[in-house]
Design a protein around this motif. Structure first.
Motif, PDB file in Angstrom:
ATOM      1  N   PRO A  73       0.813  -1.223   0.000  1.00 30.18           N
ATOM      2  CA  PRO A  73       0.000   0.000   0.000  1.00 30.18           C
ATOM      3  C   PRO A  73       0.848   1.275   0.000  1.00 30.18           C
ATOM      4  O   PRO A  73       0.469   2.276  -0.617  1.00 30.18           O
ATOM      5  CB  PRO A  73      -0.830  -0.120   1.280  1.00 30.18           C
ATOM      6  N   THR A  74       1.998   1.240   0.665  1.00 31.08           N
ATOM      7  CA  THR A  74       2.885   2.402   0.670  1.00 31.08           C
ATOM      8  C   THR A  74       3.493   2.609  -0.708  1.00 31.08           C
ATOM      9  O   THR A  74       3.571   3.743  -1.199  1.00 31.08           O
ATOM     10  CB  THR A  74       3.991   2.222   1.729  1.00 31.08           C
ATOM     11  N   VAL A  75       3.912   1.521  -1.347  1.00 34.86           N
ATOM     12  CA  VAL A  75       4.442   1.619  -2.709  1.00 34.86           C
ATOM     13  C   VAL A  75       3.396   2.232  -3.634  1.00 34.86           C
ATOM     14  O   VAL A  75       3.683   3.148  -4.414  1.00 34.86           O
ATOM     15  CB  VAL A  75       4.881   0.225  -3.218  1.00 34.86           C
ATOM     16  N   ASP A  76       2.167   1.770  -3.517  1.00 34.45           N
ATOM     17  CA  ASP A  76       1.083   2.292  -4.363  1.00 34.45           C
ATOM     18  C   ASP A  76       0.810   3.765  -4.073  1.00 34.45           C
ATOM     19  O   ASP A  76       0.605   4.568  -4.995  1.00 34.45           O
ATOM     20  CB  ASP A  76      -0.199   1.477  -4.149  1.00 34.45           C
ATOM     21  N   ARG A  77       0.826   4.128  -2.801  1.00 28.69           N
ATOM     22  CA  ARG A  77       0.569   5.526  -2.414  1.00 28.69           C
ATOM     23  C   ARG A  77       1.673   6.436  -2.947  1.00 28.69           C
ATOM     24  O   ARG A  77       1.404   7.534  -3.461  1.00 28.69           O
ATOM     25  CB  ARG A  77       0.468   5.632  -0.888  1.00 28.69           C
ATOM     26  N   VAL A  78       2.921   6.012  -2.845  1.00 27.84           N
ATOM     27  CA  VAL A  78       4.036   6.812  -3.345  1.00 27.84           C
ATOM     28  C   VAL A  78       3.921   6.988  -4.864  1.00 27.84           C
ATOM     29  O   VAL A  78       4.148   8.082  -5.390  1.00 27.84           O
ATOM     30  CB  VAL A  78       5.391   6.194  -2.949  1.00 27.84           C
ATOM     31  N   ILE A  96       5.922  12.169   0.094  1.00 26.44           N
ATOM     32  CA  ILE A  96       6.516  10.835   0.001  1.00 26.44           C
ATOM     33  C   ILE A  96       7.282  10.500   1.277  1.00 26.44           C
ATOM     34  O   ILE A  96       7.159   9.393   1.824  1.00 26.44           O
ATOM     35  CB  ILE A  96       7.426  10.724  -1.247  1.00 26.44           C
ATOM     36  N   ILE A  97       8.069  11.445   1.766  1.00 29.63           N
ATOM     37  CA  ILE A  97       8.832  11.215   3.004  1.00 29.63           C
ATOM     38  C   ILE A  97       7.891  10.885   4.149  1.00 29.63           C
ATOM     39  O   ILE A  97       8.102   9.920   4.899  1.00 29.63           O
ATOM     40  CB  ILE A  97       9.708  12.449   3.334  1.00 29.63           C
ATOM     41  N   GLU A  98       6.829  11.663   4.296  1.00 25.81           N
ATOM     42  CA  GLU A  98       5.863  11.433   5.376  1.00 25.81           C
ATOM     43  C   GLU A  98       5.172  10.086   5.221  1.00 25.81           C
ATOM     44  O   GLU A  98       4.988   9.356   6.207  1.00 25.81           O
ATOM     45  CB  GLU A  98       4.845  12.571   5.403  1.00 25.81           C
ATOM     46  N   THR A  99       4.813   9.736   3.993  1.00 24.43           N
ATOM     47  CA  THR A  99       4.128   8.465   3.733  1.00 24.43           C
ATOM     48  C   THR A  99       5.018   7.273   4.077  1.00 24.43           C
ATOM     49  O   THR A  99       4.582   6.322   4.741  1.00 24.43           O
ATOM     50  CB  THR A  99       3.701   8.391   2.247  1.00 24.43           C
ATOM     51  N   VAL A 100       6.273   7.334   3.637  1.00 19.69           N
ATOM     52  CA  VAL A 100       7.187   6.214   3.877  1.00 19.69           C
ATOM     53  C   VAL A 100       7.495   6.076   5.373  1.00 19.69           C
ATOM     54  O   VAL A 100       7.453   4.970   5.927  1.00 19.69           O
ATOM     55  CB  VAL A 100       8.474   6.365   3.040  1.00 19.69           C
ATOM     56  N   LEU A 101       7.784   7.180   6.035  1.00 20.21           N
ATOM     57  CA  LEU A 101       8.100   7.083   7.461  1.00 20.21           C
ATOM     58  C   LEU A 101       6.880   6.673   8.280  1.00 20.21           C
ATOM     59  O   LEU A 101       7.020   5.945   9.272  1.00 20.21           O
ATOM     60  CB  LEU A 101       8.713   8.382   7.975  1.00 20.21           C
ATOM     61  N   ALA A 102       5.695   7.079   7.876  1.00 20.14           N
ATOM     62  CA  ALA A 102       4.474   6.623   8.566  1.00 20.14           C
ATOM     63  C   ALA A 102       4.352   5.102   8.459  1.00 20.14           C
ATOM     64  O   ALA A 102       3.992   4.420   9.424  1.00 20.14           O
ATOM     65  CB  ALA A 102       3.244   7.304   7.986  1.00 20.14           C
ATOM     66  N   ALA A 103       4.680   4.564   7.281  1.00 16.42           N
ATOM     67  CA  ALA A 103       4.601   3.113   7.089  1.00 16.42           C
ATOM     68  C   ALA A 103       5.551   2.370   8.022  1.00 16.42           C
ATOM     69  O   ALA A 103       5.240   1.274   8.495  1.00 16.42           O
ATOM     70  CB  ALA A 103       4.914   2.762   5.638  1.00 16.42           C
ATOM     71  N   PHE A 104       6.707   2.983   8.301  1.00 15.51           N
ATOM     72  CA  PHE A 104       7.694   2.300   9.133  1.00 15.51           C
ATOM     73  C   PHE A 104       7.384   2.348  10.622  1.00 15.51           C
ATOM     74  O   PHE A 104       8.185   1.901  11.433  1.00 15.51           O
ATOM     75  CB  PHE A 104       9.104   2.798   8.813  1.00 15.51           C
ATOM     76  N   GLN A 110       9.609  -2.413  10.022  1.00 15.88           N
ATOM     77  CA  GLN A 110      10.821  -2.027  10.743  1.00 15.88           C
ATOM     78  C   GLN A 110      11.904  -3.090  10.622  1.00 15.88           C
ATOM     79  O   GLN A 110      13.093  -2.783  10.728  1.00 15.88           O
ATOM     80  CB  GLN A 110      10.505  -1.780  12.215  1.00 15.88           C
ATOM     81  N   LEU A 111      11.513  -4.332  10.382  1.00 11.57           N
ATOM     82  CA  LEU A 111      12.511  -5.389  10.233  1.00 11.57           C
ATOM     83  C   LEU A 111      13.483  -5.105   9.086  1.00 11.57           C
ATOM     84  O   LEU A 111      14.624  -5.545   9.122  1.00 11.57           O
ATOM     85  CB  LEU A 111      11.823  -6.739   9.995  1.00 11.57           C
ATOM     86  N   PRO A 180       9.362   5.039  19.140  1.00 13.58           N
ATOM     87  CA  PRO A 180       8.148   5.459  18.432  1.00 13.58           C
ATOM     88  C   PRO A 180       7.687   6.872  18.796  1.00 13.58           C
ATOM     89  O   PRO A 180       7.088   7.554  17.967  1.00 13.58           O
ATOM     90  CB  PRO A 180       7.111   4.415  18.856  1.00 13.58           C
ATOM     91  N   ALA A 181       7.998   7.334  19.996  1.00 15.53           N
ATOM     92  CA  ALA A 181       7.596   8.688  20.404  1.00 15.53           C
ATOM     93  C   ALA A 181       8.341   9.763  19.620  1.00 15.53           C
ATOM     94  O   ALA A 181       7.921  10.921  19.600  1.00 15.53           O
ATOM     95  CB  ALA A 181       7.825   8.880  21.907  1.00 15.53           C
ATOM     96  N   SER A 182       9.435   9.385  18.947  1.00 14.49           N
ATOM     97  CA  SER A 182      10.221  10.358  18.179  1.00 14.49           C
ATOM     98  C   SER A 182       9.680  10.550  16.762  1.00 14.49           C
ATOM     99  O   SER A 182      10.291  11.251  15.963  1.00 14.49           O
ATOM    100  CB  SER A 182      11.682   9.909  18.099  1.00 14.49           C
ATOM    101  N   TYR A 183       8.531   9.961  16.456  1.00 15.41           N
ATOM    102  CA  TYR A 183       8.016   9.972  15.091  1.00 15.41           C
ATOM    103  C   TYR A 183       7.934  11.388  14.506  1.00 15.41           C
ATOM    104  O   TYR A 183       8.527  11.669  13.464  1.00 15.41           O
ATOM    105  CB  TYR A 183       6.649   9.282  15.027  1.00 15.41           C
TER     106      TYR A 183
END
Length: 199
Positions: A73-78, A96-104, A110-111, A180-183
């Motif tokens: 879904p992230t690939v499609d959104r980007v 794109i930066i926000e979308t990718v980091l939100a996915a992580f 995260q793996l 995660p609090a550093s998002y």
């Protein structure tokens, strides 16, 4: 024969993959990746262990398959964001930066970017076989659009520039995974650093 969930075999498989992703998320909240085995994953997903081997031959193969599925879904959104060629390149890059980091924020994804402790980061394929290769290609296209439109400076080798900038994204993803609090501040800093390097 195992009971089929869903209206079709395809739907059944999608439901099983969703269960496997959720099982991995739960296990990662409870224990270190190195201590998770295929038996743990099968039990948590409600599968017989031998059934799990129909989906992946080992834990690394399972993680790779899960990252591809969870990340799609992230690939499609980007791809959708990058295709908005009438929007400014900088605006698309920010999104794109926000979308990718939100996915992580997802433990399964995260793996990919958590090195050390035996995580499969080093086993992830590079280049076209990488689960996120399509994102790299889209980012390269946005950078080229920005250069052609005069928004971004000429960075020379666009592929190399994006490869280097992907290190910033990886560092952001790693930080979000550790804390995660550093998002929000991580997204802000990553966005600022990448855009500053392109202007």
């Amino acid at each position: 024969m195992p009971r089929i969930r869903g209206a079709s075999i395809e739907e059944h498989h999608e439901l099983v993959w969703a269960d496997l992703a959720e099982a991995m998320r739960q296990l990662l909240r409870e224990r270190d990746y190195d201590s998770i085995n295929m038996g743990h994953i099968a039990t948590r997903a409600g599968l017989a262990r031998n059934t799990l081997y129909n989906y992946a031959s080992d834990r690394t193969a399972l993680v790779l398959a899960l990252t591809r599925r969870v990340g799609q879904p992230t690939v499609d959104r980007v791809a959708t964001i990058a295709a908005r060629s009438t929007d400014p390149a900088a605006e698309r890059m920010r999104e794109i930066i926000e979308t990718v980091l939100a996915a992580f924020q997802d433990q399964v994804l995260q793996l990919m970017f958590r090195p050390g402790s035996g995580l499969p980061f080093v086993d992830m394929p590079k280049g076209p076989d990488s689960p996120f290769h399509a994102i790299v290609v889209e980012v390269e296209n946005v950078v080229r659009d920005g250069i052609e439109g005069g928004e971004f400076r000429d960075v020379g080798d666009v592929h190399l520039a994006v490869e280097l900038l992907s290190g910033v994204m990886r560092a952001g993803a790693e930080r979000i995974g550790r804390d995660p609090a550093s998002y929000s501040p991580t997204v802000h800093a990553t966005r600022d650093l990448i855009l500053a390097s392109l202007h």
